[in-house]
Design a protein around this motif. Structure first.
Motif, PDB file in Angstrom:
ATOM      1  N   GLY A 540      94.737  17.372  16.212  1.00 17.10           N
ATOM      2  CA  GLY A 540      93.462  18.061  16.519  1.00 17.10           C
ATOM      3  C   GLY A 540      92.109  18.083  15.940  1.00 17.10           C
ATOM      4  O   GLY A 540      91.927  16.481  14.967  1.00 17.10           O
ATOM      5  N   LEU A 541      91.763  18.591  16.385  1.00 13.38           N
ATOM      6  CA  LEU A 541      90.273  18.973  15.343  1.00 13.38           C
ATOM      7  C   LEU A 541      90.055  20.457  14.942  1.00 13.38           C
ATOM      8  O   LEU A 541      90.518  21.868  15.172  1.00 13.38           O
ATOM      9  CB  LEU A 541      88.770  19.000  16.942  1.00 13.38           C
ATOM     10  N   PHE A 542      89.763  20.384  13.470  1.00 13.58           N
ATOM     11  CA  PHE A 542      89.990  21.447  12.236  1.00 13.58           C
ATOM     12  C   PHE A 542      88.706  21.392  12.297  1.00 13.58           C
ATOM     13  O   PHE A 542      87.642  20.387  11.748  1.00 13.58           O
ATOM     14  CB  PHE A 542      90.181  20.875  10.966  1.00 13.58           C
ATOM     15  N   LEU A 543      88.258  22.406  12.719  1.00 14.65           N
ATOM     16  CA  LEU A 543      86.466  23.111  12.231  1.00 14.65           C
ATOM     17  C   LEU A 543      86.273  24.290  10.970  1.00 14.65           C
ATOM     18  O   LEU A 543      87.059  25.089  10.573  1.00 14.65           O
ATOM     19  CB  LEU A 543      86.074  24.439  13.255  1.00 14.65           C
ATOM     20  N   ASN A 544      85.645  23.935   9.785  1.00  8.78           N
ATOM     21  CA  ASN A 544      85.456  24.920   8.701  1.00  8.78           C
ATOM     22  C   ASN A 544      84.218  24.630   8.095  1.00  8.78           C
ATOM     23  O   ASN A 544      83.075  24.280   8.611  1.00  8.78           O
ATOM     24  CB  ASN A 544      86.483  24.456   7.578  1.00  8.78           C
ATOM     25  N   GLN A 545      83.589  25.333   8.095  1.00  9.32           N
ATOM     26  CA  GLN A 545      82.552  26.013   7.186  1.00  9.32           C
ATOM     27  C   GLN A 545      82.277  25.885   5.438  1.00  9.32           C
ATOM     28  O   GLN A 545      82.357  27.252   4.975  1.00  9.32           O
ATOM     29  CB  GLN A 545      82.114  27.063   7.471  1.00  9.32           C
ATOM     30  N   ARG A 546      83.290  25.592   5.126  1.00 12.23           N
ATOM     31  CA  ARG A 546      83.600  25.207   3.536  1.00 12.23           C
ATOM     32  C   ARG A 546      82.489  25.567   2.922  1.00 12.23           C
ATOM     33  O   ARG A 546      81.949  26.127   1.738  1.00 12.23           O
ATOM     34  CB  ARG A 546      84.037  24.178   3.541  1.00 12.23           C
ATOM     35  N   ARG A 547      81.397  24.303   3.240  1.00 10.55           N
ATOM     36  CA  ARG A 547      80.246  24.046   2.608  1.00 10.55           C
ATOM     37  C   ARG A 547      79.300  25.521   2.428  1.00 10.55           C
ATOM     38  O   ARG A 547      78.792  25.314   1.844  1.00 10.55           O
ATOM     39  CB  ARG A 547      79.743  23.454   2.970  1.00 10.55           C
ATOM     40  N   TYR A 548      79.387  25.874   3.285  1.00  8.86           N
ATOM     41  CA  TYR A 548      78.368  27.334   3.997  1.00  8.86           C
ATOM     42  C   TYR A 548      79.019  27.724   2.914  1.00  8.86           C
ATOM     43  O   TYR A 548      78.692  29.371   2.737  1.00  8.86           O
ATOM     44  CB  TYR A 548      78.683  27.509   5.277  1.00  8.86           C
ATOM     45  N   VAL A 549      80.094  28.513   2.823  1.00  9.18           N
ATOM     46  CA  VAL A 549      81.112  29.094   2.149  1.00  9.18           C
ATOM     47  C   VAL A 549      81.112  28.938   0.584  1.00  9.18           C
ATOM     48  O   VAL A 549      79.832  29.915   0.268  1.00  9.18           O
ATOM     49  CB  VAL A 549      82.310  29.635   2.351  1.00  9.18           C
ATOM     50  N   LEU A 550      80.685  28.147   0.450  1.00 10.64           N
ATOM     51  CA  LEU A 550      80.056  27.877  -1.329  1.00 10.64           C
ATOM     52  C   LEU A 550      78.466  27.913  -1.173  1.00 10.64           C
ATOM     53  O   LEU A 550      78.788  28.886  -3.270  1.00 10.64           O
ATOM     54  CB  LEU A 550      80.421  25.739  -1.161  1.00 10.64           C
ATOM     55  N   ASP A 551      77.888  27.748  -0.672  1.00  9.91           N
ATOM     56  CA  ASP A 551      76.382  28.157  -0.286  1.00  9.91           C
ATOM     57  C   ASP A 551      76.235  29.459  -0.450  1.00  9.91           C
ATOM     58  O   ASP A 551      75.102  30.003  -0.893  1.00  9.91           O
ATOM     59  CB  ASP A 551      75.519  27.617   0.120  1.00  9.91           C
ATOM     60  N   LEU A 552      76.806  30.353  -0.068  1.00  8.99           N
ATOM     61  CA  LEU A 552      76.965  31.278   0.002  1.00  8.99           C
ATOM     62  C   LEU A 552      77.510  32.484  -1.223  1.00  8.99           C
ATOM     63  O   LEU A 552      77.117  32.929  -1.862  1.00  8.99           O
ATOM     64  CB  LEU A 552      77.967  32.069   0.933  1.00  8.99           C
ATOM     65  N   LEU A 553      78.345  32.061  -1.904  1.00  9.97           N
ATOM     66  CA  LEU A 553      78.894  32.619  -3.005  1.00  9.97           C
ATOM     67  C   LEU A 553      77.694  32.155  -4.514  1.00  9.97           C
ATOM     68  O   LEU A 553      78.115  32.921  -4.936  1.00  9.97           O
ATOM     69  CB  LEU A 553      80.530  31.993  -3.649  1.00  9.97           C
ATOM     70  N   ASP A 554      77.397  30.598  -4.144  1.00 12.65           N
ATOM     71  CA  ASP A 554      76.316  30.317  -4.778  1.00 12.65           C
ATOM     72  C   ASP A 554      74.912  31.618  -4.600  1.00 12.65           C
ATOM     73  O   ASP A 554      74.722  31.726  -6.299  1.00 12.65           O
ATOM     74  CB  ASP A 554      75.772  28.891  -4.384  1.00 12.65           C
ATOM     75  N   GLU A 555      75.161  31.577  -3.983  1.00 13.05           N
ATOM     76  CA  GLU A 555      73.917  32.284  -3.714  1.00 13.05           C
ATOM     77  C   GLU A 555      73.539  33.757  -4.488  1.00 13.05           C
ATOM     78  O   GLU A 555      72.593  34.109  -4.892  1.00 13.05           O
ATOM     79  CB  GLU A 555      73.472  32.352  -2.554  1.00 13.05           C
ATOM     80  N   ALA A 556      75.309  34.437  -4.103  1.00 10.59           N
ATOM     81  CA  ALA A 556      75.330  35.681  -4.284  1.00 10.59           C
ATOM     82  C   ALA A 556      75.829  35.758  -6.023  1.00 10.59           C
ATOM     83  O   ALA A 556      75.823  36.384  -6.660  1.00 10.59           O
ATOM     84  CB  ALA A 556      76.463  35.805  -3.646  1.00 10.59           C
ATOM     85  N   HIS A 557      76.398  34.404  -6.429  1.00  6.60           N
ATOM     86  CA  HIS A 557      76.360  34.036  -8.004  1.00  6.60           C
ATOM     87  C   HIS A 557      77.285  34.896  -8.391  1.00  6.60           C
ATOM     88  O   HIS A 557      78.553  35.772  -9.592  1.00  6.60           O
ATOM     89  CB  HIS A 557      75.278  34.894  -9.398  1.00  6.60           C
ATOM     90  N   MET A 558      78.605  34.514  -7.572  1.00  4.26           N
ATOM     91  CA  MET A 558      80.202  35.137  -6.957  1.00  4.26           C
ATOM     92  C   MET A 558      80.917  33.398  -7.541  1.00  4.26           C
ATOM     93  O   MET A 558      81.696  33.887  -6.546  1.00  4.26           O
ATOM     94  CB  MET A 558      79.777  35.915  -6.094  1.00  4.26           C
ATOM     95  N   LEU A 559      80.765  31.962  -7.533  1.00  2.92           N
ATOM     96  CA  LEU A 559      81.341  31.564  -7.294  1.00  2.92           C
ATOM     97  C   LEU A 559      82.586  32.002  -8.510  1.00  2.92           C
ATOM     98  O   LEU A 559      83.535  31.169  -8.542  1.00  2.92           O
ATOM     99  CB  LEU A 559      80.703  29.731  -8.065  1.00  2.92           C
TER     100      LEU A 559
END
Length: 692
Positions: A540-559
């Protein structure tokens, strides 16, 4: 005796399935098949090691298809299923955790193997070849024994031979010789060229040596124009001698727990890294003492714009002034009399001899905030599709095996027709700019006008309706055309178009007809849309926002934070007294981004709805809750939605509400989710408006 007989049968023929009791009694399903875990770059050596390990265990037939799947009613199905379920955790445990989450829902080991091959087997290996050659050139024995050093080299040699097998074809050898020149050229520039180096190495076809030289030269010219760095002088040498970075050096300063995610050095964070931000680097005098700037001095980045070092001028940041200043600088440095006369009228003439303009990016934008309703605009509308519509459309396409394509229309807001009379001041740079008694009358919409999105939608919808499409009553951004060969569907999201149908010829005809009206960019098969990554497989088709989550963690300095298993703590008290945040905008911006994340992460919908209730006056407790959700996302980056093909369009909805669950105002929270054909398409969690 029965066990020995079963083992001997398995050793003689891989097609005979062993007894399930032997599997669970002597084989550990949690073991790893190879020491190297699968990541985004090492599929070839990883697949070779896995194949050898499975072949040694007589299980290779379960992934390559040589062992056929028996019918569920067959007596041998139970033994086959037990062996197949044993191979799957072996493969998943041999992958990095963030990747294994993407494939953990595969039904069989063969489907799992084919999905991994489809996603990572067709990737470009140029970047990996470059890294191997770079590592081989810089490999040193140091404290290792000779055999350990030789083993490291042979491991890289073997992997390099997999990517570049031996051949006598002259064309292939000439191509590899040109690639080696490109690798040597890309390895020589410094860290400031890292983005260009990554871009060139990750292209589907490695550019030729001459194209790479031109790209590096353009980047070098751009760096010289936008920021002139001083040459190496005594101050720089003093600074370098006083502070040298070493990979294994222990930092014992006041900020030993800080670590930069860019240079991997301790003592500072990414936003204070001198490699990324050279303007923050301290200055030293000739005696090696640091120069401290006084409170009344001009900041360093602004002060350097008015100074010159070694006869090289520093330029302003204004693009127009920058071109004029740089042209004058080139004249002073060695322009002839003819050049001076030509550049007096056209300052870009001298600049054109040293650099070429690829394309102009400036555009005229109107000040739409000065418009008045009823006078120069009547209505506003943005062609934005609903997220529920997108989910349902993707499910329908997957369920019917339709093609999914994405297109992008360039300069969408310049295609609409203007119905109202709109006047605008003369733009800067116009020959009659200083004549205040003259204005411009717009005949077509431009960027900035409030009616621009609506005018673009009217233009596009009229073209689609003329082609036989009908607008959906539930979502005005969805257009459907019923034909002899099936349905052709177009979904509009501002300038992005999603086209789906089971007939590829009709899709190509539609692309050609739209291309005759607008300038289009064909993005091919739908893979990335609205920060949503989409991976297609046989399941089927898999949807995720992996890159978006990484950008969020980077912006919050929580990587670098420790992941959490749940988005909320068990005894959460958001109504407790706490200190209000000094800067609520940070909290508000982070919550808004988390709200958008819920379009593929229903597991955090309730948590985000809770923190969204305190946007007006957040406190430290609320901010800690946001960080808790981010820690949970760090531990589940690869999660998303999997839309499977079930062959059914049955609709089922569930709803539930707590009773006075909010301790502050005693209001209830309602939640619902809807399934279409067994796939989740809509969900929501919202606090009720009235008291329970």
């Amino acid at each position: 005796m029965a066990e020995n007989q079963a083992l001997s049968e398995e050793a003689t023929s891989s097609s005979n399935t062993p007894s399930p009791s032997i599997i669970h009694g002597e084989i550990n399903p949690n073991e790893r098949l190879c020491s190297v875990l699968l990541n985004e770059f090492n599929y070839l050596p990883w697949s070779r090691d896995i194949s050898l390990a499975l072949g040694g265990r007589s299980k290779l037939g379960y992934v390559n298809g040589s062992i056929e799947t028996p019918q569920p009613s067959s007596t041998s199905y139970g033994a086959w299923h037990a062996n197949d379920q044993l191979v799957m955790p072996w493969i998943l445990n041999s992958m990095e955790p963030k990747l294994s989450e993407l494939f953990s829902y595969s039904e069989s080991s063969r489907i799992l193997w084919e999905s991994i091959k489809e996603m990572y087997g067709s990737q470009n290996n140029t970047a990996r070849i470059f890294q191997l050659k770079k590592d081989l050139a810089g490999l040193r024995q140091e404290d290792q024994s000779f055999m350990q050093h030789l083993g490291s080299m042979k491991s890289m040699w073997n992997e390099l031979d997999m990517y570049r097998p031996h051949t006598t074809d002259s064309a292939v050898l000439l191509k590899r010789a040109d690639e080696d020149k490109v690798f040597q050229l890309l390895a020589s520039p410094g860290a400031e060229y890292e983005d260009l180096r990554s871009h060139l190495l990750m292209t589907p076809d490695l550019p030729s040596f001459s194209c790479v030289c031109q790209a590096v030269q353009r980047r070098d010219t751009l760096r010289k124009v936008m920021r002139i760095e001083p040459k190496s002088n005594s101050e720089a040498r003093v600074f370098t001698s006083n502070y040298k970075h070493t990979g294994e050096k222990n930092f014992t300063g006041k900020k030993a727990d800080w670590k930069c995610t860019y240079c991997n050095m301790k003592g500072h964070l990414r936003e204070k890294c001198w490699i990324l931000h050279p303007e923050l680097k301290p200055r030293f005098d000739r005696e090696g003492r640091m120069i401290k700037e006084g409170k009344g001095t001009t900041p360093k980045a602004i002060h350097s714009a008015n100074s010159s070092i070694g006869g090289i001028a520093n330029f302003t940041a204004n693009p127009i002034d920058l071109i004029n200043e740089f042209a004058s600088f080139l004249q002073r440095r060695g322009g002839t009399t003819e050049d001076k006369e030509s550049t007096t009228k056209n300052p870009t003439a001298m600049l054109g001899k040293f650099a070429s303009i690829e394309r102009h990016k400036a555009q005229l934008v109107a000040c739409g905030f000065t418009q008045t309703y009823g006078i120069d605009y009547k209505k506003t509308f943005a062609p934005v599709a609903k997220m529920s519509t997108i989910h349902v459309l993707l499910f329908v396409a997957v369920n019917h095996d339709w093609f999914l394509f994405q297109m992008n229309v360039k300069n969408v807001f310049l295609h609409g027709e203007l119905e109202e009379e709109v006047y605008m001041k003369l733009p800067p740079g116009h020959p009659q700019e200083h004549e205040t008694n003259k204005v411009c009358k717009l005949h077509k919409v431009i960027y900035g006008l409030k009616q621009s999105p609506g005018a673009w939608y009217s233009k596009l919808s009229s073209i689609l309706e003329a082609a036989g499409f009908k607008r959906s009553h539930s979502d005005s951004s969805l257009f459907v055309r019923n034909g002899k060969n099936g349905k052709l569907i177009v979904l509009i999201y501002v300038n992005d178009l999603i086209i789906t149908d089971d007939n590829i010829e009709e899709i190509n005809d539609l692309k050609s007809s739209i291309h005759q009206q607008f300038a289009l960019k064909d993005l091919g098969i739908l893979k990335y849309f609205l920060s949503i990554e989409m991976a297609t497989s046989s399941k089927g088709l898999f949807l995720n926002q992996r890159r978006y989550v990484l950008d969020l963690l980077d912006e919050a300095h929580m990587l670098d934070y420790k992941p959490a298993r749940t988005p909320l703590v068990s005894k959460l008290q958001l109504d407790a007294q706490s200190e209000p945040l000094s800067n609520p905008s940070v909290y508000q911006r982070m919550v808004e981004k988390l709200i958008y994340l819920t379009i593929t992460r229903p597991d955090v919908a309730y948590s985000v709805s809770l923190i969204n209730q305190f946007m007006h006056s957040p406190t430290l407790i609320h901010w800690k809750t946001v960080k808790r959700i981010l820690r949970y996302l760090k531990g589940s980056i690869g999660r998303g939605l999997l839309m499977k093909k079930h062959g059914s369009n049955h609709i089922m909805a569930y709803t539930e509400a707590d009773w006075a669950g909010n301790a502050l105002d005693r209001k209830s929270t309602t939640g619902f989710y809807t399934f279409v054909g067994g796939n989740l398409v809509t969900w929501k969690s919202k606090k009720q408006m009235v008291i329970a």
